[in-house]
Enzyme design. Structure first.
Site, short mmCIF file in Angstrom:
data_model
loop_
_atom_site.label_atom_id
_atom_site.label_comp_id
_atom_site.label_asym_id
_atom_site.label_seq_id
_atom_site.Cartn_x
_atom_site.Cartn_y
_atom_site.Cartn_z
N LYS A 29 0.82 -1.23 0.00
CA LYS A 29 0.00 0.00 0.00
C LYS A 29 0.85 1.28 0.00
O LYS A 29 0.47 2.27 -0.62
CB LYS A 29 -0.97 -0.01 1.19
CG LYS A 29 -2.03 -1.08 1.02
CD LYS A 29 -3.00 -1.18 2.16
CE LYS A 29 -3.88 -2.40 1.93
NZ LYS A 29 -4.98 -2.55 2.87
N ASP A 76 -9.78 2.03 2.79
CA ASP A 76 -9.68 1.35 4.09
C ASP A 76 -10.08 2.28 5.24
O ASP A 76 -10.55 1.81 6.28
CB ASP A 76 -8.23 0.90 4.36
CG ASP A 76 -7.82 -0.30 3.54
OD1 ASP A 76 -8.70 -1.07 3.11
OD2 ASP A 76 -6.60 -0.48 3.33
N1 LIG Z 1 -10.57 -6.55 6.27
C1 LIG Z 1 -10.05 -5.73 5.37
O1 LIG Z 1 -10.76 -5.18 4.53
C2 LIG Z 1 -8.60 -5.41 5.39
C3 LIG Z 1 -8.16 -4.21 4.84
C4 LIG Z 1 -6.80 -3.92 4.90
C5 LIG Z 1 -5.91 -4.82 5.46
N2 LIG Z 1 -6.37 -5.98 5.96
C6 LIG Z 1 -5.43 -6.93 6.58
O2 LIG Z 1 -4.57 -6.20 7.46
C7 LIG Z 1 -3.32 -6.84 7.50
C8 LIG Z 1 -2.19 -5.82 7.32
O3 LIG Z 1 -2.20 -5.28 6.03
P1 LIG Z 1 -1.11 -4.16 5.63
O4 LIG Z 1 -1.40 -3.81 4.22
O5 LIG Z 1 -1.06 -3.10 6.66
O6 LIG Z 1 0.23 -5.02 5.70
P2 LIG Z 1 1.74 -4.49 5.74
O7 LIG Z 1 1.84 -3.12 5.21
O8 LIG Z 1 2.52 -5.59 5.12
O9 LIG Z 1 2.09 -4.41 7.32
C9 LIG Z 1 2.16 -5.58 8.09
C10 LIG Z 1 2.48 -5.23 9.53
O10 LIG Z 1 2.43 -6.47 10.27
C11 LIG Z 1 3.63 -6.62 11.02
N3 LIG Z 1 3.87 -8.07 11.15
C12 LIG Z 1 3.99 -8.98 10.15
N4 LIG Z 1 4.12 -10.23 10.67
C13 LIG Z 1 4.10 -10.09 12.02
C14 LIG Z 1 4.22 -11.02 13.11
N5 LIG Z 1 4.37 -12.34 12.90
N6 LIG Z 1 4.14 -10.52 14.36
C15 LIG Z 1 3.97 -9.21 14.59
N7 LIG Z 1 3.87 -8.28 13.60
C16 LIG Z 1 3.94 -8.72 12.33
C17 LIG Z 1 4.69 -5.88 10.22
O11 LIG Z 1 5.76 -5.56 11.08
P3 LIG Z 1 7.22 -5.12 10.49
O12 LIG Z 1 7.11 -3.64 10.21
O13 LIG Z 1 8.14 -5.44 11.61
O14 LIG Z 1 7.46 -5.95 9.27
C18 LIG Z 1 3.88 -4.65 9.76
O15 LIG Z 1 3.79 -3.69 10.78
C19 LIG Z 1 -3.33 -7.94 6.45
O16 LIG Z 1 -3.59 -9.17 7.10
C20 LIG Z 1 -4.50 -7.57 5.57
O17 LIG Z 1 -5.09 -8.69 4.94
C21 LIG Z 1 -7.70 -6.30 5.95
#
Ligand SMILES: NC(=O)c1ccc[n+]([C@@H]2O[C@H](COP(=O)([O-])OP(=O)(O)OC[C@H]3O[C@@H](n4cnc5c(N)ncnc54)[C@H](OP(=O)(O)O)[C@@H]3O)[C@@H](O)[C@H]2O)c1
Length: 263
Positions: free
Chosen positions: A67, A103
């Site tokens: 994103k 979002d």
């Molecule tokens: N329901 C919906 O409509 C919706 C909408 C948007 C997003 N989502 C969900 O929200 C989640 C995040 O999306 P995003 O786009 O923000 O992802 P992103 O930009 O890749 O960010 C992921 C975050 O998770 C952390 N992380 C990853 N693995 C981890 C672990 N094992 N333990 C602790 N922290 C961990 C990362 O930490 P680091 O910085 O240390 O790597 C980072 O802060 C996804 O699962 C996505 O499917 C759902």
């Protein structure tokens, strides 16, 4: 045929194709064209825009972890996506890739009528930025915790209390939100179980953006919290994205179709 897509890594779990394709099939006559929405696994973030253009897409969604890069690769960014510097929707308009963030509004969908004054956001990626923006618009005091330091800089620059998980203060937050990918494809918690239990002890509600049950939500229920998974947000952000893809189809019809196929 007009093609649309969702780019992410991982992507197999995504229910966005199910939602968007249901609307394309049901309303083909009203739309005046056939539409198809594809999941696309992307390895290299820098390929995002070239793939979008090469595939001749009319629009796309962008999910984890692209994103922020989608924001930087957009030709033009509209609305609050400019503030959060994260984009989850692209539309091709007059040859330009225009970015939006649905979002922010989508996140608030299941929280209508809920009183929240302090919230803790676990994770600091693209979705955490949207969640912070949404909650601030409701006057909620927000803090952010992440397992690593790099992505906290964006929040620190906005004077948002931001901590490494290991230093997370055990304050009383009434809403704890998991915006990490822990639990998406594994059984991990977003932080140490002892920390989460201590936070849950003082909290009222837990919200996971992931749209299936997760270890985070299971633990929250064990601790007697009211829980929200990401399904309502998924549908709400998808309806708003669809309205950017195809502005002339009535949004309540899109919402009803997407809700029907998800349940
Ligand atoms: N329901 C919906 O409509 C919706 C909408 C948007 C997003 N989502 C969900 O929200 C989640 C995040 O999306 P995003 O786009 O923000 O992802 P992103 O930009 O890749 O960010 C992921 C975050 O998770 C952390 N992380 C990853 N693995 C981890 C672990 N094992 N333990 C602790 N922290 C961990 C990362 O930490 P680091 O910085 O240390 O790597 C980072 O802060 C996804 O699962 C996505 O499917 C759902």
């Amino acid at each position: 045929m007009r093609h649309y897509a969702v780019f992410g890594n991982p992507i197999a779990h995504s229910k966005s194709p199910l939602l968007h394709n249901a609307v394309f099939v049901r309303y083909e006559k009203e739309l005046g064209f056939r539409g198809n929405y594809h999941p696309i696994l992307l390895e290299n973030p820098q390929d995002l825009k070239s793939r979008f253009l090469e595939l001749g897409l009319f629009g796309a969604n962008i999910t984890t972890p692209f994103k922020e890069v989608a924001f930087h690769l957009s030709d033009k960014v509209e609305g609050l996506a400019q503030e959060v510097q994260a984009v989850n929707t692209w539309v091709l308009r007059e040859g330009q890739v225009v970015g939006y963030n649905t979002d922010i509004e989508g996140f608030l969908a299941p929280l209508k009528g809920l009183h929240v004054s302090r919230a803790l956001i676990l994770g600091a990626g693209g979705s955490a930025r949207a969640v912070v923006c949404a909650l601030k618009s409701r006057g909620v005091a927000v803090s952010v915790c992440n397992r690593s330091a790099k992505k906290l800089a964006y929040f620190q620059a906005q004077n948002i209390p931001s901590f490494l998980s290991q230093d997370c203060p055990l304050d009383a937050y009434d809403l704890i939100i998991n915006t990490t990918t822990a639990g998406l494809k594994d059984n991990n918690l977003p932080c140490e179980e002892s920390l989460l239990k201590a936070l849950f002890k003082q909290a009222k509600h837990a919200y996971d953006l992931i749209y299936h049950n997760t270890p985070f939500l299971s633990l929250a229920r064990e601790c007697h919290l009211k829980t929200f998974d990401g399904k309502a947000m998924l549908v709400a952000q998808a309806v708003l994205s669809f309205a950017q893809f195809v502005p002339h189809l009535n949004s309540p019809l899109v919402l009803a179709t997407m809700q029907e196929v998800l349940h």
